[in-house]
Design a protein around this motif. Structure first.
Motif, PDB file in Angstrom:
ATOM      1  N   GLY A 437       0.783  -1.231   0.000  1.00  0.00           N
ATOM      2  CA  GLY A 437       0.000   0.000   0.000  1.00  0.00           C
ATOM      3  C   GLY A 437       0.816   1.282   0.000  1.00  0.00           C
ATOM      4  O   GLY A 437       0.255   2.376   0.100  1.00  0.00           O
ATOM      5  N   MET A 438       2.153   1.176  -0.115  1.00  0.00           N
ATOM      6  CA  MET A 438       3.003   2.375  -0.093  1.00  0.00           C
ATOM      7  C   MET A 438       3.985   2.349  -1.257  1.00  0.00           C
ATOM      8  O   MET A 438       4.232   1.310  -1.868  1.00  0.00           O
ATOM      9  N   THR A 439       4.561   3.515  -1.552  1.00  0.00           N
ATOM     10  CA  THR A 439       5.508   3.644  -2.641  1.00  0.00           C
ATOM     11  C   THR A 439       6.848   3.025  -2.240  1.00  0.00           C
ATOM     12  O   THR A 439       7.459   3.432  -1.252  1.00  0.00           O
ATOM     13  N   GLY A 440       7.309   2.056  -3.005  1.00  0.00           N
ATOM     14  CA  GLY A 440       8.554   1.372  -2.677  1.00  0.00           C
ATOM     15  C   GLY A 440       9.776   2.105  -3.176  1.00  0.00           C
ATOM     16  O   GLY A 440      10.515   1.606  -4.036  1.00  0.00           O
ATOM     17  N   ASP A 441      10.001   3.298  -2.630  1.00  0.00           N
ATOM     18  CA  ASP A 441      11.147   4.096  -3.070  1.00  0.00           C
ATOM     19  C   ASP A 441      11.744   4.829  -1.872  1.00  0.00           C
ATOM     20  O   ASP A 441      11.310   4.637  -0.729  1.00  0.00           O
ATOM     21  N   TRP A 442      12.690   5.729  -2.153  1.00  0.00           N
ATOM     22  CA  TRP A 442      13.481   6.359  -1.095  1.00  0.00           C
ATOM     23  C   TRP A 442      12.645   7.155  -0.107  1.00  0.00           C
ATOM     24  O   TRP A 442      13.067   7.382   1.031  1.00  0.00           O
ATOM     25  N   GLN A 443      11.446   7.579  -0.500  1.00  0.00           N
ATOM     26  CA  GLN A 443      10.635   8.430   0.367  1.00  0.00           C
ATOM     27  C   GLN A 443      10.274   7.743   1.686  1.00  0.00           C
ATOM     28  O   GLN A 443      10.197   8.386   2.730  1.00  0.00           O
ATOM     29  N   VAL A 444      10.039   6.425   1.647  1.00  0.00           N
ATOM     30  CA  VAL A 444       9.686   5.694   2.873  1.00  0.00           C
ATOM     31  C   VAL A 444      10.850   5.728   3.859  1.00  0.00           C
ATOM     32  O   VAL A 444      10.679   6.027   5.046  1.00  0.00           O
ATOM     33  N   ALA A 445      12.054   5.434   3.361  1.00  0.00           N
ATOM     34  CA  ALA A 445      13.236   5.458   4.229  1.00  0.00           C
ATOM     35  C   ALA A 445      13.477   6.853   4.778  1.00  0.00           C
ATOM     36  O   ALA A 445      13.841   7.023   5.951  1.00  0.00           O
ATOM     37  N   ALA A 446      13.258   7.880   3.960  1.00  0.00           N
ATOM     38  CA  ALA A 446      13.457   9.264   4.404  1.00  0.00           C
ATOM     39  C   ALA A 446      12.463   9.626   5.502  1.00  0.00           C
ATOM     40  O   ALA A 446      12.829  10.274   6.498  1.00  0.00           O
ATOM     41  N   SER A 447      11.209   9.224   5.355  1.00  0.00           N
ATOM     42  CA  SER A 447      10.200   9.566   6.366  1.00  0.00           C
ATOM     43  C   SER A 447      10.521   8.896   7.689  1.00  0.00           C
ATOM     44  O   SER A 447      10.353   9.493   8.770  1.00  0.00           O
ATOM     45  N   LEU A 448      11.012   7.667   7.643  1.00  0.00           N
ATOM     46  CA  LEU A 448      11.380   6.951   8.855  1.00  0.00           C
ATOM     47  C   LEU A 448      12.546   7.641   9.556  1.00  0.00           C
ATOM     48  O   LEU A 448      12.555   7.804  10.789  1.00  0.00           O
ATOM     49  N   GLN A 449      13.535   8.058   8.770  1.00  0.00           N
ATOM     50  CA  GLN A 449      14.683   8.758   9.331  1.00  0.00           C
ATOM     51  C   GLN A 449      14.266  10.071  10.003  1.00  0.00           C
ATOM     52  O   GLN A 449      14.690  10.401  11.116  1.00  0.00           O
ATOM     53  N   ILE A 450      13.386  10.833   9.342  1.00  0.00           N
ATOM     54  CA  ILE A 450      12.930  12.115   9.884  1.00  0.00           C
ATOM     55  C   ILE A 450      12.096  11.897  11.142  1.00  0.00           C
ATOM     56  O   ILE A 450      12.236  12.634  12.140  1.00  0.00           O
ATOM     57  N   TYR A 451      11.212  10.895  11.112  1.00  0.00           N
ATOM     58  CA  TYR A 451      10.368  10.631  12.271  1.00  0.00           C
ATOM     59  C   TYR A 451      11.204  10.309  13.512  1.00  0.00           C
ATOM     60  O   TYR A 451      10.918  10.759  14.618  1.00  0.00           O
ATOM     61  N   GLN A 452      12.257   9.519  13.316  1.00  0.00           N
ATOM     62  CA  GLN A 452      13.067   9.085  14.446  1.00  0.00           C
ATOM     63  C   GLN A 452      14.072  10.142  14.911  1.00  0.00           C
ATOM     64  O   GLN A 452      14.350  10.266  16.101  1.00  0.00           O
ATOM     65  N   ASN A 453      14.622  10.898  13.952  1.00  0.00           N
ATOM     66  CA  ASN A 453      15.745  11.795  14.287  1.00  0.00           C
ATOM     67  C   ASN A 453      15.494  13.268  14.003  1.00  0.00           C
ATOM     68  O   ASN A 453      16.336  14.100  14.332  1.00  0.00           O
ATOM     69  N   GLY A 454      14.363  13.584  13.366  1.00  0.00           N
ATOM     70  CA  GLY A 454      14.089  14.986  13.030  1.00  0.00           C
ATOM     71  C   GLY A 454      14.844  15.399  11.779  1.00  0.00           C
ATOM     72  O   GLY A 454      15.609  14.637  11.186  1.00  0.00           O
TER      73      GLY A 454
END
Length: 455
Positions: A437-454
């Protein structure tokens, strides 16, 4: 009156009992260890959010190119008791204009406001914009004049800093290099396939793509397996942190298996200086010139290569007619011999390892599948190998002057899928456009990084 009071009293008792039961259930849910951020969100999680036991947050990631801009809103849910969280949803929007076209201060401001309008439309009414971090990823800007680069970045900075979103001058605007993009995409695909914290490197996906010249395979290996790879075959070596463990991510290049280079070598029999080509991989009706890398080739099919079929429609319906076809068996033998010579011993370990994994396609492999109508060029869609083989046989049997090299191109790709990646008729070739159900590209990894570390 007493009966009424008694009824109200019992109703209150029942309501309180139900609430107490629900609280007990959601509290028990909080005791379950949560390590995978892609855990499904159930009714209990929704109740936990309603009761204030969970907290919901959002991250916006924007991806732009020359023609369009995509906005991704990621929703995270965190348990307040232990801080465990999961990525629950991705919501998407887009504009029809890219930021790299017609760069001027006015155009950048107009386009940025349009992007922010899309962001606003995705935000749920319960969220507060100034608590939502925003990231805008640009492709590498080396091809732009320095003045255009300055105008682009300064215009975006002015626009985003004046928005209601959580913006950081140092962290909200950045470029994504091809190497960084492929690393982040691999992590996103591995995460979206689920249970990543519990997997071994050999259980994670492979990203396969062809450009004009080469086949490139990106996958994770253990430190022991990395020693089995010959240095001459590895074009990228990257250490990646996966939930506290350090894995090694590699890209292996197999030369000459890119679509156009392989086509050249197959059609010419590796004698690239010859001009006139007759090939069993081309339909006899084809008479076409093809220019590639300074060479001009006159490509024809082999005459008298026909197949007798029973016509179904038209004036010859029910009669047997001869139809010009490419020689499927001879073409297959030629391509198998060519591919086997290219992979030989240097890639034995890679080929053995790939047979256990899920394959995601990019580049010309995806382009060829979309040209043949096997997947949507914009939305993607997984391709069954049986459908691919049926399309390959059709490409070789039915003349198509609009796709004169469809048979040879499909044959090369099909043999690569078989001999290199170990796929067979019951296999599936996956596309990264939508995974869980999500886009399998760099955006997912980026959102996870931002959520955890700002930012």
């Amino acid at each position: 009156m007493r009966l009424m009071l008694l009824y109200v009293e019992r109703s209150l008792v029942i309501i309180l009992a139900v609430v107490a039961l629900l609280l007990a259930v959601v509290s028990f849910r909080g005791l379950v260890t949560l390590q995978d951020p892609i855990s499904p969100v159930g009714y209990i999680d929704q109740l936990s959010l309603l009761f204030g036991l969970h907290e919901q947050s959002h991250v916006i990631v924007i991806n732009t190119n020359k023609w369009s801009t995509d906005v991704h809103l990621y929703t995270f849910q965190k348990r307040l008791k232990d801080g465990a969280f999961f990525l629950s949803k991705e919501t998407q929007g887009s504009t029809n204009s890219g930021l790299l076209d017609k760069i001027s201060q006015v155009d950048i401001e107009t386009k940025c406001k349009e992007i922010l309008g899309v962001c606003d439309s995705l935000i749920p009414f319960t969220a507060t914009n100034n608590n939502i971090p925003i990231l805008l990823g640009l492709p590498e800007l080396d091809g732009l004049p320095k003045e255009d680069q300055k105008t682009l970045v300064s215009g975006l900075h002015t626009c985003l800093s004046n928005s209601d979103y959580d913006y950081s001058k140092e962290g909200s605007i950045g470029t994504i290099s091809p190497q960084k993009q492929i690393v982040m995409q691999w992590f996103s695909l591995s995460l979206l396939n689920g249970r990543l914290p519990y997997k071994k490197p050999s259980e994670t996906p492979v990203i396969a793509e062809t450009d004009e010249d080469d086949l490139k395979l990106t996958f994770a290996v253990s430190s022991i397996d990395s020693f089995r790879l010959k240095n001459s075959t590895v074009t990228m070596f990257q250490k990646v942190s996966v939930f506290g463990e350090i894995w090694e991510l590699v890209s292996v290049k197999i030369p000459d298996l890119g679509l156009h280079k392989a086509r050249q070598l197959v059609l010419t029999g590796s004698n690239v200086d010859k001009e006139l080509i007759t090939s069993p991989c081309v339909n006899p009706v084809v008479d076409r010139w093809w220019d590639f890398r300074g060479h001009s080739y006159h490509v024809k099919g082999i005459k008298r290569s026909v197949e007798e079929i029973k016509e179904r429609n038209g004036p010859f319906a029910g009669k047997r007619v001869s139809r010009p076809v490419a020689n499927f068996d001879e073409c297959h033998s030629t391509v198998v011999s060519f591919v086997n010579k290219k992979i030989e011993r240097d890639y034995d370990f890679v080929i053995r390892d790939l047979k256990k994994r899920r394959i995601y396609m990019r580049g010309n492999i995806f382009v060829k599948c979309s040209e043949r109508g096997l997947t949507d060029p914009f939305k993607g869609g997984d391709v069954k190998l049986k459908a691919y083989m049926d399309s390959l046989k059709h490409a070789c049997k039915v003349p198509n002057t609009e796709q004169p090299f469809a048979c040879v191109d499909m044959m090369i790709t099909g043999v690569i899928l078989d001999k290199v990646m170990g796929l067979h008729k019951s296999s599936i070739l996956y596309t990264p456009h939508k995974v869980n159900g999500m886009t399998g590209d760099w955006q997912v990894a980026a959102s996870l990084q931002i959520y955890q570390n700002g930012l």
